[in-house]
Design an enzyme around this catalytic site. Structure first.
Site, mmCIF file in Angstrom:
data_model
loop_
_atom_site.group_PDB
_atom_site.id
_atom_site.type_symbol
_atom_site.label_atom_id
_atom_site.label_comp_id
_atom_site.label_asym_id
_atom_site.label_seq_id
_atom_site.Cartn_x
_atom_site.Cartn_y
_atom_site.Cartn_z
ATOM 1 N N HIS A 92 -10.334 -5.413 -3.243
ATOM 2 C CA HIS A 92 -9.008 -5.689 -2.678
ATOM 3 C C HIS A 92 -9.124 -6.048 -1.214
ATOM 4 C CE1 HIS A 92 -9.884 -1.374 -2.441
ATOM 5 N NE2 HIS A 92 -9.211 -1.348 -1.297
ATOM 6 N N HIS A 140 -6.977 -5.763 2.313
ATOM 7 C CA HIS A 140 -5.841 -5.170 3.014
ATOM 8 C C HIS A 140 -5.282 -6.228 3.957
ATOM 9 C CE1 HIS A 140 -6.946 -0.802 2.242
ATOM 10 N NE2 HIS A 140 -8.111 -1.382 2.025
ATOM 11 N N GLU A 197 -12.279 3.440 -1.201
ATOM 12 C CA GLU A 197 -11.827 4.548 -2.054
ATOM 13 C C GLU A 197 -11.505 4.095 -3.467
ATOM 14 O OE1 GLU A 197 -8.557 6.297 0.032
ATOM 15 O OE2 GLU A 197 -9.837 7.232 1.547
ATOM 16 N N VAL A 198 -11.015 2.874 -3.602
ATOM 17 C CA VAL A 198 -10.665 2.352 -4.926
ATOM 18 C C VAL A 198 -11.659 1.244 -5.269
ATOM 19 C CG1 VAL A 198 -8.901 1.229 -6.319
ATOM 20 C CG2 VAL A 198 -8.221 2.921 -4.605
ATOM 21 N N ASN A 220 -12.984 -3.067 2.554
ATOM 22 C CA ASN A 220 -13.952 -1.994 2.676
ATOM 23 C C ASN A 220 -14.943 -2.066 1.512
ATOM 24 O OD1 ASN A 220 -12.532 -0.911 4.924
ATOM 25 N ND2 ASN A 220 -11.102 0.114 3.538
ATOM 26 N N ASP A 272 0.849 -1.187 0.000
ATOM 27 C CA ASP A 272 0.000 0.000 0.000
ATOM 28 C C ASP A 272 0.895 1.251 0.000
ATOM 29 O OD1 ASP A 272 -3.210 0.525 0.978
ATOM 30 O OD2 ASP A 272 -1.804 2.210 1.092
ATOM 31 N N ILE A 273 0.496 2.251 -0.783
ATOM 32 C CA ILE A 273 1.304 3.468 -0.911
ATOM 33 C C ILE A 273 1.287 4.293 0.373
ATOM 34 C CG2 ILE A 273 -0.464 5.082 -1.769
ATOM 35 C CD1 ILE A 273 1.538 5.861 -3.990
HETATM 36 P P1 5GP Z 1 -9.795 1.383 0.157
HETATM 37 O O1 5GP Z 1 -10.014 2.640 0.958
HETATM 38 O O2 5GP Z 1 -10.415 1.475 -1.208
HETATM 39 O O3 5GP Z 1 -10.195 0.128 0.894
HETATM 40 O O4 5GP Z 1 -8.231 1.231 0.007
HETATM 41 C C1 5GP Z 1 -7.517 1.756 -1.065
HETATM 42 C C2 5GP Z 1 -6.053 1.683 -0.700
HETATM 43 O O5 5GP Z 1 -5.300 1.905 -1.856
HETATM 44 C C3 5GP Z 1 -5.621 2.728 0.334
HETATM 45 O O6 5GP Z 1 -5.088 2.080 1.491
HETATM 46 C C4 5GP Z 1 -4.575 3.549 -0.412
HETATM 47 O O7 5GP Z 1 -3.490 3.946 0.408
HETATM 48 C C5 5GP Z 1 -4.139 2.613 -1.508
HETATM 49 N N1 5GP Z 1 -3.679 3.286 -2.713
HETATM 50 C C6 5GP Z 1 -4.287 4.338 -3.334
HETATM 51 N N2 5GP Z 1 -3.598 4.682 -4.431
HETATM 52 C C7 5GP Z 1 -2.535 3.840 -4.506
HETATM 53 C C8 5GP Z 1 -1.453 3.713 -5.441
HETATM 54 O O8 5GP Z 1 -1.341 4.440 -6.432
HETATM 55 N N3 5GP Z 1 -0.538 2.749 -5.191
HETATM 56 C C9 5GP Z 1 -0.642 1.904 -4.106
HETATM 57 N N4 5GP Z 1 0.311 0.988 -3.965
HETATM 58 N N5 5GP Z 1 -1.652 1.996 -3.220
HETATM 59 C C10 5GP Z 1 -2.587 2.955 -3.423
#
Ligand code: 5GP
Length: 113
Positions: free
Chosen positions: A99, A101, A94-95, A86, A29-30
């Site tokens: 996925h 975590h 957010e994405v 999530n 994760d970034i």
């Molecule tokens: P969500 O909130 O959708 O469950 O998690 C999305 C995750 O993707 C977040 O933890 C965020 O830090 C990670 N993320 C967002 N953009 C990028 C990216 O460009 N590269 C990587 N490696 N992780 C990302």
């Protein structure tokens, strides 16, 4: 349009990849929320948990097998870790590419905030 994670799968966006199979990619994760924070994604674009269908059973199984393998490779399988997905607004997604975590490397606090 390709999702952010499809762009990582296609190597159009850089990421630190830790595991790959025909169905699954895993990368750091970034913005890590724990010392170990890996995202496990299906190569198939499945937006949310709500969109998983019976035909995706093998992919979802492969994602969990990946988690166990990565945890072992990183040496956190015995001390333990957390797996979170999530979903949509209230879940904090957010994405919109499914996925998991994988969080670990320290004793984690309470789950809900
Ligand atoms: P969500 O909130 O959708 O469950 O998690 C999305 C995750 O993707 C977040 O933890 C965020 O830090 C990670 N993320 C967002 N953009 C990028 C990216 O460009 N590269 C990587 N490696 N992780 C990302």
């Amino acid at each position: 349009m390709a999702t952010l994670f499809t762009k990582i799968i296609n190597r159009e966006i850089p990421a630190t990849i830790v595991y790959e199979t025909d169905n699954v990619l895993a990368f750091k994760d970034i913005n890590p929320a724990a010392p170990v924070h890996i995202l496990i994604v299906p190569k198939k674009e499945i937006p949310t948990v709500n969109d998983i269908t019976p035909e995706d059973k093998e992919i979802i199984g492969d994602m969990y097998l990946a988690i166990g393998k990565i945890a072992k490779d990183l040496g956190i399988d015995q001390e333990g870790y957390r797996v979170i997905t999530n979903c949509n607004e209230y879940g904090g997604q957010e994405v919109f590419h499914l996925h998991f975590h994988l969080l670990g490397g320290k004793k984690l606090g309470p789950l809900i905030s």
